[in-house]
Each structure stands twice: as C-alpha cells, then as structure tokens.
Design a protein around this motif. Structure first.
Motif, PDB file in Angstrom:
ATOM      1  N   MET A 131      32.609  41.284  44.489  1.00 15.74           N
ATOM      2  CA  MET A 131      33.763  40.671  45.103  1.00 15.74           C
ATOM      3  C   MET A 131      34.646  41.775  45.681  1.00 15.74           C
ATOM      4  SD  MET A 131      36.536  38.140  43.406  1.00 15.74           S
ATOM      5  CE  MET A 131      37.946  39.107  43.008  1.00 15.74           C
ATOM      6  N   ASN A 132      35.017  41.624  46.922  1.00 16.49           N
ATOM      7  CA  ASN A 132      35.927  42.566  47.554  1.00 16.49           C
ATOM      8  C   ASN A 132      37.349  42.038  47.445  1.00 16.49           C
ATOM      9  OD1 ASN A 132      33.856  44.267  48.421  1.00 16.49           O
ATOM     10  ND2 ASN A 132      33.489  43.006  50.205  1.00 16.49           N
ATOM     11  N   PHE A 133      38.280  42.939  47.170  1.00 17.68           N
ATOM     12  CA  PHE A 133      39.675  42.542  47.040  1.00 17.68           C
ATOM     13  C   PHE A 133      40.539  43.640  47.639  1.00 17.68           C
ATOM     14  CE2 PHE A 133      43.720  42.150  44.793  1.00 17.68           C
ATOM     15  CZ  PHE A 133      43.951  40.794  44.938  1.00 17.68           C
ATOM     16  N   ASP A 134      41.419  43.287  48.542  1.00 19.00           N
ATOM     17  CA  ASP A 134      42.283  44.243  49.224  1.00 19.00           C
ATOM     18  C   ASP A 134      43.534  44.487  48.373  1.00 19.00           C
ATOM     19  OD1 ASP A 134      43.890  45.717  50.886  1.00 19.00           O
ATOM     20  OD2 ASP A 134      43.664  44.405  52.618  1.00 19.00           O
ATOM     21  N   PHE A 135      43.458  45.446  47.467  1.00 16.54           N
ATOM     22  CA  PHE A 135      44.562  45.732  46.555  1.00 16.54           C
ATOM     23  C   PHE A 135      45.826  46.151  47.297  1.00 16.54           C
ATOM     24  CE2 PHE A 135      40.944  46.053  43.751  1.00 16.54           C
ATOM     25  CZ  PHE A 135      41.409  45.456  42.599  1.00 16.54           C
ATOM     26  N   GLN A 136      45.665  46.947  48.340  1.00 15.56           N
ATOM     27  CA  GLN A 136      46.822  47.436  49.086  1.00 15.56           C
ATOM     28  C   GLN A 136      47.643  46.279  49.647  1.00 15.56           C
ATOM     29  OE1 GLN A 136      47.952  50.521  49.401  1.00 15.56           O
ATOM     30  NE2 GLN A 136      49.603  50.016  50.777  1.00 15.56           N
ATOM     31  N   THR A 137      46.979  45.304  50.252  1.00 18.30           N
ATOM     32  CA  THR A 137      47.688  44.179  50.866  1.00 18.30           C
ATOM     33  C   THR A 137      48.263  43.225  49.832  1.00 18.30           C
ATOM     34  OG1 THR A 137      46.323  44.294  52.845  1.00 18.30           O
ATOM     35  CG2 THR A 137      47.444  42.211  52.427  1.00 18.30           C
ATOM     36  N   TYR A 138      47.458  42.821  48.863  1.00 21.98           N
ATOM     37  CA  TYR A 138      47.869  41.743  47.973  1.00 21.98           C
ATOM     38  C   TYR A 138      48.645  42.204  46.732  1.00 21.98           C
ATOM     39  CZ  TYR A 138      45.040  38.911  50.979  1.00 21.98           C
ATOM     40  OH  TYR A 138      44.540  38.280  52.072  1.00 21.98           O
ATOM     41  N   LEU A 139      48.304  43.336  46.179  1.00 20.31           N
ATOM     42  CA  LEU A 139      48.995  43.781  44.970  1.00 20.31           C
ATOM     43  C   LEU A 139      50.180  44.686  45.266  1.00 20.31           C
ATOM     44  CD1 LEU A 139      46.043  44.481  42.526  1.00 20.31           C
ATOM     45  CD2 LEU A 139      47.520  42.494  42.644  1.00 20.31           C
ATOM     46  N   VAL A 140      50.015  45.585  46.180  1.00 24.78           N
ATOM     47  CA  VAL A 140      51.074  46.550  46.459  1.00 24.78           C
ATOM     48  C   VAL A 140      52.133  45.954  47.387  1.00 24.78           C
ATOM     49  CG1 VAL A 140      51.601  48.822  47.414  1.00 24.78           C
ATOM     50  CG2 VAL A 140      49.510  48.488  46.075  1.00 24.78           C
ATOM     51  N   ARG A 141      51.713  45.454  48.533  1.00 28.46           N
ATOM     52  CA  ARG A 141      52.675  44.972  49.524  1.00 28.46           C
ATOM     53  C   ARG A 141      53.302  43.635  49.163  1.00 28.46           C
ATOM     54  NH1 ARG A 141      49.313  46.633  54.873  1.00 28.46           N
ATOM     55  NH2 ARG A 141      49.628  48.868  54.677  1.00 28.46           N
ATOM     56  N   LYS A 142      52.516  42.719  48.644  1.00 27.58           N
ATOM     57  CA  LYS A 142      53.037  41.378  48.349  1.00 27.58           C
ATOM     58  C   LYS A 142      53.427  41.217  46.887  1.00 27.58           C
ATOM     59  CE  LYS A 142      50.706  39.178  52.143  1.00 27.58           C
ATOM     60  NZ  LYS A 142      50.001  38.017  52.623  1.00 27.58           N
ATOM     61  N   GLU A 143      53.192  42.232  46.086  1.00 24.07           N
ATOM     62  CA  GLU A 143      53.539  42.228  44.673  1.00 24.07           C
ATOM     63  C   GLU A 143      52.989  41.014  43.920  1.00 24.07           C
ATOM     64  OE1 GLU A 143      57.701  42.982  44.102  1.00 24.07           O
ATOM     65  OE2 GLU A 143      57.690  44.671  45.473  1.00 24.07           O
ATOM     66  N   VAL A 144      51.755  40.664  44.221  1.00 24.28           N
ATOM     67  CA  VAL A 144      51.084  39.544  43.565  1.00 24.28           C
ATOM     68  C   VAL A 144      50.652  39.982  42.168  1.00 24.28           C
ATOM     69  CG1 VAL A 144      49.015  38.086  43.647  1.00 24.28           C
ATOM     70  CG2 VAL A 144      50.276  38.571  45.733  1.00 24.28           C
ATOM     71  N   ARG A 145      50.751  39.080  41.217  1.00 23.71           N
ATOM     72  CA  ARG A 145      50.284  39.354  39.857  1.00 23.71           C
ATOM     73  C   ARG A 145      48.872  38.794  39.706  1.00 23.71           C
ATOM     74  NH1 ARG A 145      55.374  37.821  35.963  1.00 23.71           N
ATOM     75  NH2 ARG A 145      56.875  39.128  37.043  1.00 23.71           N
ATOM     76  N   VAL A 146      48.032  39.545  39.059  1.00 26.48           N
ATOM     77  CA  VAL A 146      46.655  39.122  38.830  1.00 26.48           C
ATOM     78  C   VAL A 146      46.473  38.955  37.324  1.00 26.48           C
ATOM     79  CG1 VAL A 146      44.229  39.753  39.024  1.00 26.48           C
ATOM     80  CG2 VAL A 146      45.821  40.338  40.868  1.00 26.48           C
ATOM     81  N   HIS A 147      45.965  37.792  36.935  1.00 24.87           N
ATOM     82  CA  HIS A 147      45.703  37.511  35.528  1.00 24.87           C
ATOM     83  C   HIS A 147      44.214  37.242  35.369  1.00 24.87           C
ATOM     84  CE1 HIS A 147      49.962  37.064  34.447  1.00 24.87           C
ATOM     85  NE2 HIS A 147      50.083  36.584  35.678  1.00 24.87           N
ATOM     86  N   GLY A 148      43.617  37.866  34.409  1.00 23.78           N
ATOM     87  CA  GLY A 148      42.200  37.656  34.141  1.00 23.78           C
ATOM     88  C   GLY A 148      42.001  36.610  33.059  1.00 23.78           C
ATOM     89  N   GLN A 149      40.784  36.108  32.965  1.00 25.59           N
ATOM     90  CA  GLN A 149      40.461  35.107  31.947  1.00 25.59           C
ATOM     91  C   GLN A 149      39.012  35.274  31.536  1.00 25.59           C
ATOM     92  OE1 GLN A 149      42.224  32.837  30.296  1.00 25.59           O
ATOM     93  NE2 GLN A 149      40.364  32.375  29.200  1.00 25.59           N
ATOM     94  N   HIS A 150      38.769  35.188  30.267  1.00 26.93           N
ATOM     95  CA  HIS A 150      37.401  35.163  29.773  1.00 26.93           C
ATOM     96  C   HIS A 150      37.294  34.073  28.715  1.00 26.93           C
ATOM     97  CE1 HIS A 150      38.568  37.409  26.128  1.00 26.93           C
ATOM     98  NE2 HIS A 150      39.375  38.066  26.946  1.00 26.93           N
ATOM     99  N   GLY A 151      36.094  33.737  28.339  1.00 27.99           N
ATOM    100  CA  GLY A 151      35.831  32.571  27.506  1.00 27.99           C
ATOM    101  C   GLY A 151      36.523  32.497  26.164  1.00 27.99           C
ATOM    102  N   ARG A 152      36.931  33.611  25.600  1.00 33.69           N
ATOM    103  CA  ARG A 152      37.499  33.599  24.255  1.00 33.69           C
ATOM    104  C   ARG A 152      38.748  32.721  24.159  1.00 33.69           C
ATOM    105  NH1 ARG A 152      41.124  36.973  21.370  1.00 33.69           N
ATOM    106  NH2 ARG A 152      41.479  38.196  23.238  1.00 33.69           N
ATOM    107  N   ARG A 153      39.585  32.699  25.218  1.00 31.78           N
ATOM    108  CA  ARG A 153      40.815  31.915  25.184  1.00 31.78           C
ATOM    109  C   ARG A 153      40.718  30.673  26.079  1.00 31.78           C
ATOM    110  NH1 ARG A 153      45.526  34.398  27.083  1.00 31.78           N
ATOM    111  NH2 ARG A 153      46.542  32.674  26.073  1.00 31.78           N
ATOM    112  N   MET A 154      39.530  30.307  26.477  1.00 30.18           N
ATOM    113  CA  MET A 154      39.351  29.247  27.466  1.00 30.18           C
ATOM    114  C   MET A 154      40.066  27.952  27.071  1.00 30.18           C
ATOM    115  SD  MET A 154      35.807  27.782  29.035  1.00 30.18           S
ATOM    116  CE  MET A 154      35.185  27.239  27.474  1.00 30.18           C
TER     117      MET A 154
END
Length: 74
Positions: free
Chosen positions: A1-24
């Motif tokens: 998966m490609n993700f443009d960190f510069q545009t979405y995380l740095v410039r727009k200050e978007v928060r990214v939250h991960g999820q895995h099955g343990r807390r599903m």
C-alpha cells in the motif's frame, strides 16, 4: 500500500490509528457508541449503493479514486 505521508500526515495533520484483531470486538462497541451519539455517520463513507446484480460495476467503481465503500444490496 502506498501512502503519501508528506501530504496527509504532515500538511493536513491527519491522525492515523491502526487496528489488529486483539481489540476487534472492543472497537465494535466503541463504534456503536459513536454512531448512537451522532458523532459520526456511516452515510459519509458509502459512496455507492448498487443492486447485487450490478456487482461488476461495483468492483469497477471500487478501483477508482474517490470511492470509499460500495454497498451491494441483494
């Protein structure tokens, strides 16, 4: 998966939250609470609602930019 960190995380200050099955299952409870409180709307994420027989069109739409969730209704 490609993700443009510069545009979405740095410039727009978007928060990214991960999820895995343990807390599903906990996340389902949290999501339902947010929905009931009116804090989020799933309608914002459904970009197409098609009858099941139009599944080929649904897959075509899913491969295009701008579509988040495509529902296929039986």
């Amino acid at each position: 998966m490609n993700f443009d960190f510069q545009t979405y995380l740095v410039r727009k200050e978007v928060r990214v939250h991960g999820q895995h099955g343990r807390r599903m299952y906990n996340t389902w409870v949290e999501l339902l609470a947010l929905l009931k409180a009116g804090m989020i709307s799933l309608a914002d994420y459904v970009t197409a609602d098609l009858p099941l027989e139009d599944f080929a069109k649904g897959f075509e739409l899913a491969s295009q930019d701008g579509h988040i969730k495509i529902l296929l209704t039986p």
